[in-house]
Scaffold this active site. Structure first.
Site, short mmCIF file in Angstrom:
data_model
loop_
_atom_site.label_atom_id
_atom_site.label_comp_id
_atom_site.label_asym_id
_atom_site.label_seq_id
_atom_site.Cartn_x
_atom_site.Cartn_y
_atom_site.Cartn_z
N GLY A 35 0.84 -1.19 0.00
CA GLY A 35 0.00 0.00 0.00
C GLY A 35 0.87 1.24 0.00
O GLY A 35 2.09 1.15 -0.10
N GLY A 36 0.22 2.38 0.14
CA GLY A 36 0.97 3.63 0.11
C GLY A 36 1.94 3.77 1.26
O GLY A 36 2.97 4.43 1.15
N MET A 37 1.60 3.11 2.37
CA MET A 37 2.42 3.31 3.57
C MET A 37 3.39 2.18 3.82
O MET A 37 4.18 2.24 4.75
CB MET A 37 1.51 3.47 4.78
CG MET A 37 0.98 4.87 4.92
SD MET A 37 0.58 5.25 6.61
CE MET A 37 -0.85 4.23 6.85
N GLY A 38 3.36 1.15 3.05
CA GLY A 38 4.26 0.04 3.33
C GLY A 38 3.68 -1.25 2.81
O GLY A 38 2.91 -1.27 1.85
N LYS A 55 1.35 -5.03 9.20
CA LYS A 55 1.54 -3.89 8.29
C LYS A 55 2.85 -3.22 8.71
O LYS A 55 3.00 -2.78 9.86
CB LYS A 55 0.38 -2.90 8.41
CG LYS A 55 0.45 -1.77 7.39
CD LYS A 55 -0.89 -1.10 7.24
CE LYS A 55 -0.89 -0.07 6.13
NZ LYS A 55 -2.21 0.48 5.86
N ASP A 145 -11.04 7.29 3.07
CA ASP A 145 -10.52 6.56 1.90
C ASP A 145 -11.38 5.33 1.65
O ASP A 145 -10.87 4.25 1.34
CB ASP A 145 -9.05 6.17 2.13
CG ASP A 145 -8.37 5.74 0.83
OD1 ASP A 145 -7.35 5.04 0.90
OD2 ASP A 145 -8.88 6.10 -0.27
#
Lengths: 340, 250, 118
Positions: A35-38, A55, A145
């Site tokens: 994902g965008g964060m990891g 995550k 989101d």
């Protein structure tokens, strides 16, 4: 130099990609998603012997802001205990310094991968999506989101809303996220991880920054007008999801059934109005209107004409109408024949 | 291998073979060519065997020829990292050299490959025959095959570097666990469990977990180091690192 | 939602009244219209009570329809017997009324659990 077979090569490539979980209670099993964060990994909790999802923030690409966002996401999840919101089990920092949190491993498919085959089932699913959202809103948290990719549907139709990384805390509630005595107790066994700074306590969504996904992002989100973002932002996204459910192809048998989609279009239009004031004021209101549609009752978002009303009532009470008509016709025929 | 025994191949100011190969210092240049040769001779050999259908002997000659040309003709001087990857550039040089030689009918036996360690062409030939026997694992094209061999060589060199590192640090058991589990030397047998490895090495399962984690961490570092040496620019390195060590969805 | 028995009674009465009033189109019996209407209403109420009770006990649309049809036919048969004829003309509408009441009590009547308030 040792020759590496294709099999060993792919094993090695997989192993160098595995996160370093030494010293934790987890053992990495395989990659799940990026994902965008990891990245998200399937892991095994060695203590409880269950599958979990980790995550992990990739520090190679992480700024301090991303670390703070991950921290906030974990805090948000920790304070949203609801069957429809993915539960968080743990949080901390890995030996290589990467922040992570551990959550329930959700087995199922995202909404964009598996939609129910019939429209009524899709609408009932939408109502189930609204429930955890309403709960989050009651706790002052806006998802921001919401989209089919962030909604998991389990094998039994259960719904889990994922990826709260962009969530906005619209108000500090009584059991606020950042009381010192509660916020980091769960990570005591791990190294300290990026705890939100005081400036992060109300999410630092600077005015002008655009966060969200095109197609599901409300106009105020697209403008970066963070001051206007509240639960109606999620109402917008839910309306977009409704539109998605209506437009993604239904099986032939379903498509041939005479659904009157105008009321549903009206519901999604009302939810997706540019002016937040004109939208449903809450996801419960939207869900209630969908419920009325399913029941065959008139809905708030749509003013039906006389003929439409009659058709709706007929559709709802079709059998009774047919029986009564049959009786009347039969009676009329008897009268006619008896006269002859 | 001589290079690995020296520890870091290049001075800190020289992050890749390209920089070193263009150095005014002959020792540094020699080391750079050595490193390139060590890294690329097998991919080059296998590539020309497949791409140009050369027999084993011709492929051997061509491979030696290529690396000599690399030195004598200063191929690397014309390489621009901003225009593409080093290995793509080298592959293009291979193709060009072959075409030129075919056109001129000018392929002479030039002598040995300029590398300090022995080049085992027979080993390369055996590996090639194994690939041919398993068509399901064959890449779609010779270009893909070159890429794959490049990755294979990168990882193999990293394994060797890891072994040397563990030996020098007195952590050979860490390497042996890594070899037993991740290198999966028991290729056609069931993969060993952490418990069986713990019993074999007289360790606890926790130790096995931690030692493997250490070895994997170090292996990753070795891969990155080798990758950095063999990429033409920092940007290429980052891209390749993301591609190789970042996550590929299954 | 209405109690099933009550719904059955009301519906049975309405349909019974309507049924009785259609006798006006038969000149020979026009003079007895009031009696016919009262009798038909009474028949409808009895049918409604019986069908309503059945609907409370058995939650099944199919069985409710069948029972309603049966009760309607039975009561209509009794009337036809008393009339010494016109079996078809009496029993068919009677059966239909029973069918309609049977359907309505199952579909629109409140089951005992729904009626309880807490």
């Amino acid at each position: 130099m040792r020759w590496l077979s294709d099999h060993v090569l792919s094993q090695l490539q997989a192993s160098v990609q595995l996160p370093d979980l030494a010293g934790t209670r987890y053992r990495a099993v395989r990659f799940l998603a990026r994902g965008g964060m990891g990245t998200v990994w399937l892991a095994e909790d060695a203590v409880l012997g269950r599958a979990v999802a980790l995550k992990i923030l990739e520090l190679d690409t992480a700024s301090g802001e991303l670390a703070a966002r991950l921290s906030r996401e974990a805090m948000v999840l920790a304070h949203l205990e609801h069957p429809g919101i993915v539960p968080i089990h743990d949080a901390g920092t890995l030996p290589d310094g990467k922040p992570f949190y551990c959550m329930k491993y959700v087995q199922g498919q995202s909404l964009d991968q598996s939609l129910p085959p019939t429209l009524p089932e899709r609408l009932r699913l939408l109502q189930r999506i609204a429930e955890p959202l309403a709960f989050a809103h009651s706790r002052g948290i806006v998802h921001r989101d919401l989209k089919p990719g962030n909604i998991m549907v389990g094998a039994f139709g259960e719904v889990l809303i994922m990826d709260w990384g962009l969530a906005k805390i619209t108000k500090i509630t009584e059991d606020a996220l950042h009381k010192p005595d509660t916020s980091l107790s769960i990570v005591a066994e791990h190294r300290p991880w990026p705890s939100p700074t005081p400036s992060d306590e109300v999410p630092p969504t600077a005015h002008g920054r655009i966060l969200g996904t095109p197609g599901y992002m409300s106009p105020e989100q697209a403008r970066g007008d963070s001051g206007l973002i509240d639960e109606r932002t999620d109402v917008y996204a839910l309306g977009a999801i409704l539109r998605f459910m209506m437009t993604v192809k239904l099986p032939k048998k379903e498509a041939s059934r005479a659904f009157n989609l105008r009321p549903l279009n009206a519901i999604s239009e009302k939810a997706m109005t540019a002016d937040p004031v004109q939208r449903y004021s809450s996801v419960q209101e939207l869900s209630a209107d969908v419920g009325r549609y399913l029941q065959g009752d008139p809905i708030v978002a749509y003013q039906e004409g006389v003929i439409e009303r009659a058709l709706r009532l007929y559709a709802r009470h079709r059998t009774a109408v047919v029986l009564v008509l049959a009786y009347l016709i039969m009676r009329a025929l008897f009268i006619l024949f008896s006269r002859q | 291998m001589a290079l690995e025994a020296q520890g870091d191949v290049f001075p800190a100011t020289r992050y890749s073979v390209i920089s070193a190969a263009r150095s005014g210092d002959p020792t540094e240049r020699s080391q750079a060519i050595d490193a390139i040769t060590t890294f690329y001779w097998k991919p080059v050999y296998k590539y020309v065997r497949l791409r140009w259908s050369l027999d084993a002997e011709d492929a051997r000659d061509f491979t030696q020829d290529f690396f000599l040309h690399l030195i004598e003709k200063d191929f690397l001087e014309s390489y621009d990292p901003s225009k593409g990857r080093l290995r793509t550039f080298l592959r293009t040089c291979i193709d060009r050299l072959f075409l030129n030689q075919s056109r001129d009918a000018h392929r002479l036996k030039r002598g040995g490959v300029p590398a300090r360690q022995a080049i085992d062409f027979d080993e390369a030939e055996r590996e090639l025959s194994q690939m041919v026997q398993q068509p399901s694992s064959s890449p779609a094209s010779p270009e893909d095959y070159f890429e794959k061999e490049w990755v294979r060589t990168l990882f193999a060199l990293a394994v060797e570097q890891l072994r040397l590192h563990c030996e020098s640090a007195g952590k050979l058991v860490h390497f042996e666990l890594f070899a037993g589990y991740d290198l999966y030397l028991y290729d056609h047998q069931p993969k060993p469990s952490y418990a069986s490895l713990a019993a074999k090495f007289n360790l606890s399962v926790t130790d096995v977990t931690n030692y493997l984690a250490f070895a994997r961490r170090e292996f990753r570092r070795c891969v990155l180091q080798k990758l950095r040496e063999m990429t033409g620019s920092e940007e290429e390195f980052r891209r390749e690192a993301q591609s190789l060590l970042g996550v590929q969805p299954k | 939602m209405m109690n099933k028995i009550l719904l059955g009674v009301i519906l049975g009465a309405i349909l019974g009244i309507f049924d009785g009033l259609t006798a006006w189109f038969t000149p020979e019996v026009r003079s007895q219209l009031m009696g016919i209407v009262i009798g038909s209403t009474f028949k409808g109420i009895i049918a409604g009570v019986l069908i309503g009770i059945f609907a409370r006990k058995v939650q099944s649309l199919a069985l409710g329809i069948i029972f309603g049809l049966g009760i309607g036919l039975l009561l209509a048969f009794a009337i036809a017997q008393m009339q010494h004829g016109h079996y078809f003309a009496i029993m068919l509408p009677g059966g239909m009324v029973g069918l309609i009441v049977g359907y309505a009590t199952q579909k629109y009547g409140a089951s005992p659990t729904q009626q309880r308030s807490y």
